[in-house]
Design an enzyme around this catalytic site. Structure first.
Site, PDB file in Angstrom:
ATOM      1  N   TRP A   1      32.993-130.305 -68.370  1.00 22.16           N
ATOM      2  CA  TRP A   1      33.777-129.213 -67.799  1.00 22.16           C
ATOM      3  C   TRP A   1      35.137-129.834 -67.521  1.00 22.16           C
ATOM      4  O   TRP A   1      35.270-130.711 -66.669  1.00 22.16           O
ATOM      5  CB  TRP A   1      33.130-128.702 -66.514  1.00 22.16           C
ATOM      6  CG  TRP A   1      33.831-127.502 -65.952  1.00 22.16           C
ATOM      7  CD1 TRP A   1      33.672-126.206 -66.346  1.00 22.16           C
ATOM      8  CD2 TRP A   1      34.791-127.479 -64.901  1.00 22.16           C
ATOM      9  NE1 TRP A   1      34.481-125.382 -65.607  1.00 22.16           N
ATOM     10  CE2 TRP A   1      35.183-126.135 -64.712  1.00 22.16           C
ATOM     11  CE3 TRP A   1      35.380-128.468 -64.104  1.00 22.16           C
ATOM     12  CZ2 TRP A   1      36.119-125.755 -63.753  1.00 22.16           C
ATOM     13  CZ3 TRP A   1      36.316-128.082 -63.148  1.00 22.16           C
ATOM     14  CH2 TRP A   1      36.678-126.742 -62.984  1.00 22.16           C
TER      15      TRP A   1
ATOM     16  N   LYS B   1      30.479-110.802 -59.715  1.00 20.28           N
ATOM     17  CA  LYS B   1      29.587-110.853 -60.874  1.00 20.28           C
ATOM     18  C   LYS B   1      30.294-110.284 -62.099  1.00 20.28           C
ATOM     19  O   LYS B   1      30.259-110.870 -63.165  1.00 20.28           O
ATOM     20  CB  LYS B   1      28.304-110.049 -60.643  1.00 20.28           C
ATOM     21  CG  LYS B   1      27.241-110.641 -59.739  1.00 20.28           C
ATOM     22  CD  LYS B   1      26.498-111.831 -60.298  1.00 20.28           C
ATOM     23  CE  LYS B   1      27.191-113.110 -59.953  1.00 20.28           C
ATOM     24  NZ  LYS B   1      26.797-113.779 -58.737  1.00 20.28           N
TER      25      LYS B   1
ATOM     26  N   LYS C   1      28.073-124.253 -63.667  1.00 18.36           N
ATOM     27  CA  LYS C   1      27.235-124.182 -62.483  1.00 18.36           C
ATOM     28  C   LYS C   1      27.355-125.521 -61.767  1.00 18.36           C
ATOM     29  O   LYS C   1      27.587-126.535 -62.403  1.00 18.36           O
ATOM     30  CB  LYS C   1      25.779-123.952 -62.913  1.00 18.36           C
ATOM     31  CG  LYS C   1      24.964-123.306 -61.826  1.00 18.36           C
ATOM     32  CD  LYS C   1      23.899-122.427 -62.402  1.00 18.36           C
ATOM     33  CE  LYS C   1      23.141-121.771 -61.285  1.00 18.36           C
ATOM     34  NZ  LYS C   1      23.707-120.478 -60.918  1.00 18.36           N
TER      35      LYS C   1
HETATM   36  C1  F6R Z   1      28.826-117.171 -58.866  1.00 20.30           C
HETATM   37  C2  F6R Z   1      28.317-118.466 -58.486  1.00 20.30           C
HETATM   38  C3  F6R Z   1      29.186-119.366 -57.699  1.00 20.30           C
HETATM   39  C4  F6R Z   1      28.348-120.223 -56.743  1.00 20.30           C
HETATM   40  C5  F6R Z   1      29.230-121.254 -56.032  1.00 20.30           C
HETATM   41  C6  F6R Z   1      28.435-122.069 -55.029  1.00 20.30           C
HETATM   42  O1  F6R Z   1      27.872-116.407 -59.540  1.00 20.30           O
HETATM   43  O2  F6R Z   1      27.213-118.811 -58.826  1.00 20.30           O
HETATM   44  O3  F6R Z   1      30.164-118.660 -57.011  1.00 20.30           O
HETATM   45  O4  F6R Z   1      27.720-119.391 -55.824  1.00 20.30           O
HETATM   46  O5  F6R Z   1      29.797-122.099 -56.972  1.00 20.30           O
HETATM   47  O6  F6R Z   1      27.385-122.721 -55.649  1.00 20.30           O
HETATM   48  P1  F6R Z   1      26.178-123.312 -54.823  1.00 20.30           P
HETATM   49  O7  F6R Z   1      25.427-122.165 -54.263  1.00 20.30           O
HETATM   50  O8  F6R Z   1      25.385-124.093 -55.812  1.00 20.30           O
HETATM   51  O9  F6R Z   1      26.767-124.163 -53.748  1.00 20.30           O
END
Ligand code: F6R
Length: 616
Positions: free
Chosen positions: A74, A493, A611
């Site tokens: 990324w 979303k 992600k």
């Molecule tokens: C959007 C999404 C991101 C995560 C954010 C936090 O669909 O998935 O906005 O929610 O990057 O990620 P976590 O929950 O893994 O800390």
């Protein structure tokens, strides 16, 4: 963000490197590459785009070798080009590196190394680090009996400002990988006569379930039959081997077209798992095994700070609403990235709770460390067992939602919201919530999976509606009270997977600005529940209609609308206010998903995203 895999053992490294990369692709998909060490030196393959491009390249020009490293990128420093793809080789050809993170002082390093004669062929920060390792290696040919490879990496890392998870190969040490982490996750997978390095356990799914989690400031020397961990200060670390459970089938797509679709439809199970074993025997409150904070202490709490990023931040907003309503404790919600630098004053009786699906988001991790540094107890709601956040907090609640592979969070979000509701119930029952209100609350929570299934059963209808709206380039998502965070989540979303401009607003706020966007070209989606502000929301809908805006409404099935007011109505089951946000999330997710599909978007790997955001 960025995925790393390393392999050393008896088999062909490239098979495992590729398999691991495919599983880590959700962490970044700008480019992919691998380096395998052979008796003739490094074999290097790098391709822009998906891991499948790399796999095709490796298939047509196989890379035999028993030790190697690979990376899915990324992009941070430098564009998406083959030259910037990892691995990077030091200019003297001795070292190869893959890196996840950001070297903040790379420019100074690079200037220094240029003066020393090292050359650069990419725009990355990583290339400065691999050349710095080479510099230390060349500088100190003797190391008092210490492993020179390890020492060079260790000494180079002492100069790094920023974050890293790295795996490094050295031409002169063909059976070894050195791995190190600071701020970016890395684990060692222990196999039989073979060992792996990976950014997370999903990459190990085919090989082993025995892992060592590296901690920040640790460095590992890994060969096929051994591993040794030290700190960057050269102190020996006693490692703990964890047995992890990875259900391979959880990573399979099955009959679904996308992981996002699969994960939307997995929500009844995920929600069920979030509640399993978590109600008191008299079914009047929730109970949690891992909070590590006793009820007496919890009663002293007079303020709660919720911290997270992105979708998890929206889960915080719902939780704020629920805790304030049902437990009457003031709650503040902060973006983790803001909290860590804001130095906001916190009262001594504040409980800090972070929410993170991955448990690796660097901003959330930094916020939790900042809160702990100030002496606060920090709890987490997180999905990934053994993640850095899970290991660093004082206590918390695991979501047990199963792996979430689709970049857009769906099942993790609703499970966070449900756990937020359970925490509100638990805290409420420690205060003023009556036994009978507690019982009604628990009953409502237990109904959630079935109600979610009911909404999933009308997915065809939602798909048909999505087809009619897929061509719009602007959208408003509007909701009040507990529906406002769902409006924000719906807008997020839609924009992240469809690239449609969307804004979430409290429905009544619309007339203070966003109403200017309303026209026949900008539909509005209203999230409507019954109750005291129903009639107010109706007025907000009228205001949009008066300006020729198309209106989609997601509403509890007891709400009635005047003829002609709503263009498309999606009815959801009426339910307890505490679980409305979960139920209303489902059509919002489905609508965004189907719009993205209709627009031909790459739903599971939306552009520019990844992600698990492990860079600031
Ligand atoms: C959007 C999404 C991101 C995560 C954010 C936090 O669909 O998935 O906005 O929610 O990057 O990620 P976590 O929950 O893994 O800390």
């Amino acid at each position: 963000m960025c995925g790393i895999v390393g392999y050393v053992g008896a088999h062909n490294a490239s098979d495992y490197l590729l398999d691991g990369l495919k599983r880590l692709e959700y962490r970044g998909y700008d480019s992919a590459g691998m380096a395998v060490l052979t008796p003739d030196g490094y074999r290097l393959a790098r391709k822009t785009g998906r891991v499948s491009n790399l796999a095709t390249a490796v298939q047509s020009a196989p890379m035999p070798g028993r030790v190697g490293i690979s990376h899915t990128r990324w992009a941070t420093h430098g564009g998406v080009t083959e030259a910037n793809a990892h691995p990077h080789i030091s200019s003297d050809g001795v070292f190869a590196i893959v890196h996840n993170g950001v070297i903040e002082n790379y420019a100074n390093m690079k200037n220094f190394l240029l003066q020393k004669g090292y050359t650069f062929s990419s725009q990355t920060d990583t290339e400065a680090l691999v050349n710095l390792i080479a510099y230390h290696y060349a500088k100190e040919p003797e190391n008092n009996g210490k492993n020179r490879f390890v020492e060079s990496v260790r000494k180079a890392l002492l100069h790094v400002q920023g974050t890293y998870g790295i795996a490094v190969l050295c031409k002169d040490h063909p059976g070894e990988i050195v791995a190190a982490r600071k701020g970016s996750p890395l684990i060692i997978g222990l196999g039989d006569n073979e060992n792996l390095i990976a950014s997370d356990a999903s990459a190990l799914a085919l090989k082993t379930s025995r892992v060592i989690y590296l901690k920040d400031g640790e460095l590992a020397l890994v060969s096929d039959r051994s591993h040794r961990v030290i700190t960057t200060d050269d102190e020996t670390v006693q490692t703990v081997v964890h047995q992890i459970e990875i259900g391979l089938e959880e990573y399979e797509l099955g009959d679904f077209r996308h992981y996002m679709e699969k994960e939307i439809f997995e929500q009844p199970t995920a929600l069920h798992n979030a509640m399993r074993g978590r109600f008191s025997d008299d079914s009047s409150t929730a109970r949690f095994g891992g909070l590590n904070i006793d009820p007496h202490e919890l009663r002293q709490i007079d303020r709660i700070l919720l911290c997270a990023c992105g979708t998890a931040w929206h889960a915080c907003l719902v939780t704020e609403y629920l805790i304030e309503k049902y437990a009457r404790i003031p709650v503040e919600v902060e973006y983790a990235s803001e909290f860590r630098y804001r130095n906001s004053p916190l009262d001594k009786n504040t409980l800090v709770v972070v929410i993170s699906q991955s448990g690796e988001t660097i901003d959330t991790l930094a916020a939790l460390r900042e809160a702990k540094r100030k002496g606060f107890k920090v709890m987490a709601i997180t999905n990934v067992v053994g993640s850095t956040i899970a290991r660093e907090v004082d206590g918390g609640v695991y979501q047990h939602a199963g792996p979430e592979i689709g970049v857009a969070s769906t099942k993790a979000f609703t499970s966070q919201v449900l756990i937020g509701a359970m925490i509100a119930l638990y805290l409420g029952r420690l205060r003023d919530m009556s036994y009978s209100d507690g019982v009604a609350f628990v009953e409502a929570l237990k109904m959630t999976p079935d109600l979610v299934s009911e909404v999933l059963n009308i997915s065809d209808k939602i798909h048909a509606i999505a087809k009619n709206y897929a061509h719009y380039e602007d959208f408003l998502f509007l909701g009040r009270q507990n529906m406002f965070p769902i409006a924000l989540e719906g807008a997020l979303k839609l924009k992240e997977i469809s690239y449609v401009h969307a804004e979430g607003y409290p429905a009544a706020e619309m007339k203070h600005g966003p109403i200017a966007l309303v026209s026949e070209k900008c539909p509005s989606l209203f999230l409507v529940t019954d109750g005291e502000i129903f009639s107010k929301t109706l007025s907000n809908i009228q205001e949009v209609k008066a300006r020729k805006g198309k209106v989609i409404v997601i509403a509890s099935d007891c709400c009635e609308f005047p003829d002609g007011l709503v263009d498309d109505l999606i009815q959801i089951p009426s339910c307890h206010d505490a679980i409305q946000p979960v139920i209303a999330s489902i059509p919002v997710q489905l609508l965004s998903y189907y719009i993205a599909v209709e627009r031909g978007c790459d739903v599971d790997k939306p552009r520019n995203l990844a992600k698990s955001v492990t860079v600031e």
